[in-house]
Design an enzyme around this catalytic site. Structure first.
Site, PDB file in Angstrom:
ATOM      1  N   HIS A   1     -45.214  -0.477   1.145  1.00 44.52           N
ATOM      2  CA  HIS A   1     -46.136   0.090   0.151  1.00 44.52           C
ATOM      3  C   HIS A   1     -47.334   0.745   0.865  1.00 44.52           C
ATOM      4  O   HIS A   1     -48.251   1.251   0.206  1.00 44.52           O
ATOM      5  CB  HIS A   1     -46.693  -1.006  -0.760  1.00 44.52           C
ATOM      6  CG  HIS A   1     -45.714  -1.521  -1.788  1.00 44.52           C
ATOM      7  ND1 HIS A   1     -44.821  -0.716  -2.444  1.00 44.52           N
ATOM      8  CD2 HIS A   1     -45.516  -2.778  -2.291  1.00 44.52           C
ATOM      9  CE1 HIS A   1     -44.110  -1.443  -3.296  1.00 44.52           C
ATOM     10  NE2 HIS A   1     -44.516  -2.686  -3.220  1.00 44.52           N
TER      11      HIS A   1
ATOM     12  N   ARG B   1     -43.920   8.011  -9.630  1.00 45.04           N
ATOM     13  CA  ARG B   1     -43.601   7.935 -11.061  1.00 45.04           C
ATOM     14  C   ARG B   1     -44.829   8.339 -11.873  1.00 45.04           C
ATOM     15  O   ARG B   1     -45.965   8.256 -11.367  1.00 45.04           O
ATOM     16  CB  ARG B   1     -43.234   6.467 -11.321  1.00 45.04           C
ATOM     17  CG  ARG B   1     -42.737   6.114 -12.667  1.00 45.04           C
ATOM     18  CD  ARG B   1     -42.487   4.605 -12.747  1.00 45.04           C
ATOM     19  NE  ARG B   1     -41.831   4.268 -13.990  1.00 45.04           N
ATOM     20  CZ  ARG B   1     -41.619   3.047 -14.421  1.00 45.04           C
ATOM     21  NH1 ARG B   1     -41.998   2.015 -13.687  1.00 45.04           N
ATOM     22  NH2 ARG B   1     -41.026   2.821 -15.567  1.00 45.04           N
TER      23      ARG B   1
ATOM     24  N   TYR C   1     -39.127   8.840  -9.961  1.00 46.30           N
ATOM     25  CA  TYR C   1     -38.333   7.903 -10.762  1.00 46.30           C
ATOM     26  C   TYR C   1     -37.680   8.649 -11.932  1.00 46.30           C
ATOM     27  O   TYR C   1     -36.499   8.446 -12.226  1.00 46.30           O
ATOM     28  CB  TYR C   1     -39.292   6.818 -11.269  1.00 46.30           C
ATOM     29  CG  TYR C   1     -38.681   5.730 -12.113  1.00 46.30           C
ATOM     30  CD1 TYR C   1     -38.141   4.589 -11.522  1.00 46.30           C
ATOM     31  CD2 TYR C   1     -38.681   5.811 -13.507  1.00 46.30           C
ATOM     32  CE1 TYR C   1     -37.612   3.567 -12.296  1.00 46.30           C
ATOM     33  CE2 TYR C   1     -38.148   4.804 -14.290  1.00 46.30           C
ATOM     34  CZ  TYR C   1     -37.621   3.682 -13.684  1.00 46.30           C
ATOM     35  OH  TYR C   1     -37.091   2.675 -14.456  1.00 46.30           O
TER      36      TYR C   1
ATOM     37  N   THR D   1     -39.382   0.833  -6.648  1.00 49.51           N
ATOM     38  CA  THR D   1     -39.026   0.305  -5.322  1.00 49.51           C
ATOM     39  C   THR D   1     -37.717  -0.494  -5.360  1.00 49.51           C
ATOM     40  O   THR D   1     -36.836  -0.311  -4.514  1.00 49.51           O
ATOM     41  CB  THR D   1     -40.151  -0.644  -4.832  1.00 49.51           C
ATOM     42  OG1 THR D   1     -41.415  -0.066  -5.148  1.00 49.51           O
ATOM     43  CG2 THR D   1     -40.029  -0.937  -3.360  1.00 49.51           C
ATOM     44  N   THR D   2     -37.609  -1.381  -6.344  1.00 47.68           N
ATOM     45  CA  THR D   2     -36.448  -2.282  -6.422  1.00 47.68           C
ATOM     46  C   THR D   2     -35.162  -1.469  -6.591  1.00 47.68           C
ATOM     47  O   THR D   2     -34.144  -1.741  -5.939  1.00 47.68           O
ATOM     48  CB  THR D   2     -36.627  -3.232  -7.633  1.00 47.68           C
ATOM     49  OG1 THR D   2     -37.952  -3.755  -7.620  1.00 47.68           O
ATOM     50  CG2 THR D   2     -35.625  -4.366  -7.607  1.00 47.68           C
TER      51      THR D   2
ATOM     52  N   ARG E   1     -38.214  -5.186 -16.003  1.00 41.31           N
ATOM     53  CA  ARG E   1     -38.850  -5.304 -17.322  1.00 41.31           C
ATOM     54  C   ARG E   1     -38.064  -4.482 -18.328  1.00 41.31           C
ATOM     55  O   ARG E   1     -37.237  -5.005 -19.042  1.00 41.31           O
ATOM     56  CB  ARG E   1     -40.329  -4.891 -17.242  1.00 41.31           C
ATOM     57  CG  ARG E   1     -41.160  -5.287 -18.449  1.00 41.31           C
ATOM     58  CD  ARG E   1     -42.604  -4.848 -18.283  1.00 41.31           C
ATOM     59  NE  ARG E   1     -42.732  -3.406 -18.203  1.00 41.31           N
ATOM     60  CZ  ARG E   1     -42.963  -2.608 -19.240  1.00 41.31           C
ATOM     61  NH1 ARG E   1     -43.135  -3.123 -20.437  1.00 41.31           N
ATOM     62  NH2 ARG E   1     -43.044  -1.295 -19.082  1.00 41.31           N
TER      63      ARG E   1
END
Ligand code: A3P
Length: 336
Positions: free
Chosen positions: A141, A163, A230, A84-85, A300
């Site tokens: 979402h 993903r 993704y 999402t980011t 991350r």
């Protein structure tokens, strides 16, 4: 005397009565919903065939009741932890690129992507005008079948990203563990959380039904819904940036391509660039309303296949098998 409340918080008595009614309805509905212990240790509620953390449910019911999109809106839809980011950063950079030398695109340098593109069910649930109307992006979402009818029946476009389930689970577990540790709460063991995820229990889950809802809709309305993964976006980001621009109705001109505009956007939105910005290293956002979330937990590793460092091959095979069975007959095969 002038009120000290910001204008967005001043409700006339009709509106305030309506909100009170909504809160009452919400509590009544909540009391009838099945619940189960969720991945963050709190109860999740089953509403319209999907599980929700209650801190999101009120916003979802509220937007289902009264959210009205602008006809030019483009929705960025995703299950949490699927990219999402990154999608927010890319689409924001693409559709604001004509102002590249101005302040808008460079706001990715000082604002985290979630603060550049509002979430419908959090940021806009209480206050739909809590956005810059010049930017046609809204993220969500919410599963396709639970979207407000006003969106489904509109001509608004939707971009969906998903993903590999194994990477989604690992990303989600780390995200929740970091959140819980920042609140001094012991996170669920990875094995316990995995069991829940395999049973479909996750905020906005089951994951496979979230994916299937948007997949089927993208087959039915291909001109309206762009379905992305993704992994494919990572493998050929340039082709996807061009595809996104075309879908959003702002294709790159030949001149822009020759000037390296696509590469500039890819570089600006890369994991390395964004995760090293001061705002994303040390800033906080208020996504969960109740507690400030460190922006750094949205960044991350940003890799494909990191699941193998955290799950056993047996766990991986089990989740692959579940996904294969759930997606069978749909024509969709997610990358592994
Ligand atoms: P990992 O936990 O596997 O690293 P979401 O944005 O939906 O919350 O998803 C978060 C995942 O996207 C995290 O995956 C995060 O590291 C990764 N991510 C964040 N920004 C990214 C970027 N600019 N490029 C690629 N991946 C990114």
């Amino acid at each position: 005397m002038e009120s000290s409340l910001p204008s967005t918080q001043i409700l006339d008595s009709g509106e305030s009565a309506e909100r009170k009614n909504e809160a009452k309805n919400y509590n009544e509905v909540m009391s009838t919903l099945p619940k189960v212990k969720g991945l963050n240790g709190c109860d999740y509620y089953l509403y319209q065939c999907f599980w929700y953390d209650p801190s999101f449910l009120e916003g979802i019911m509220s937007v289902q009741e009264r959210f009205n999109p602008q006809s030019t809106d483009i929705f960025l839809a995703s299950f949490p932890k699927t990219g999402t980011t990154w999608l927010k950063a890319l689409t924001f950079a693409i559709c604001t690129r004509s102002r590249l030398s101005g302040s808008t695109t460079s706001s990715l340098l000082s604002k985290m992507p979630h603060d550049c593109v509002p979430f419908m069910e959090y940021d806009l649930a209480q206050n739909p005008s809590n956005r810059d109307l010049a930017i046609p992006l809204v993220s969500t979402h919410v599963p396709y079948t639970c979207l407000p009818k006003s969106i489904i029946s509109s001509c608004c476009k939707i971009i969906y990203i998903c993903r590999d389930a194994k990477d989604v689970f690992v990303s989600l577990w780390y995200f929740l563990a970091r959140l819980q540790m920042s609140e001094n709460v012991e996170p669920l063991l990875l094995e316990e959380a995995f069991e829940l995820f395999c049973n479909g229990i996750a905020n906005f889950g089951p994951y496979w039904n979230h994916v299937l809802g948007y997949w089927r809709a993208s087959l039915e309305f291909p001109e309206k819904i762009l379905f992305l993964t993704y992994e494919e976006m990572k493998k050929d980001t340039a082709a996807h940036v061009k595809k996104l621009a075309e879908f959003m109705g702002c294709s790159f001109t030949l001149e822009e391509e020759e000037e390296g505009e696509v590469q500039k956007i890819i570089g600006m939105c890369s994991f390395e660039k964004l995760s090293n910005l001061e705002v994303n290293k040390n800033g906080k956002c208020l996504l969960d309303i109740s507690i400030p979330i460190p922006n750094s937990i949205y960044f991350r590793k940003g890799e494909i296949g990191d699941w193998a460092n955290h799950l056993t091959p047996e766990m991986g095979a089990r989740l692959d098998d579940i996904m294969e069975r759930k997606l069978k007959g749909s024509g969709l095969k997610l990358p592994r």
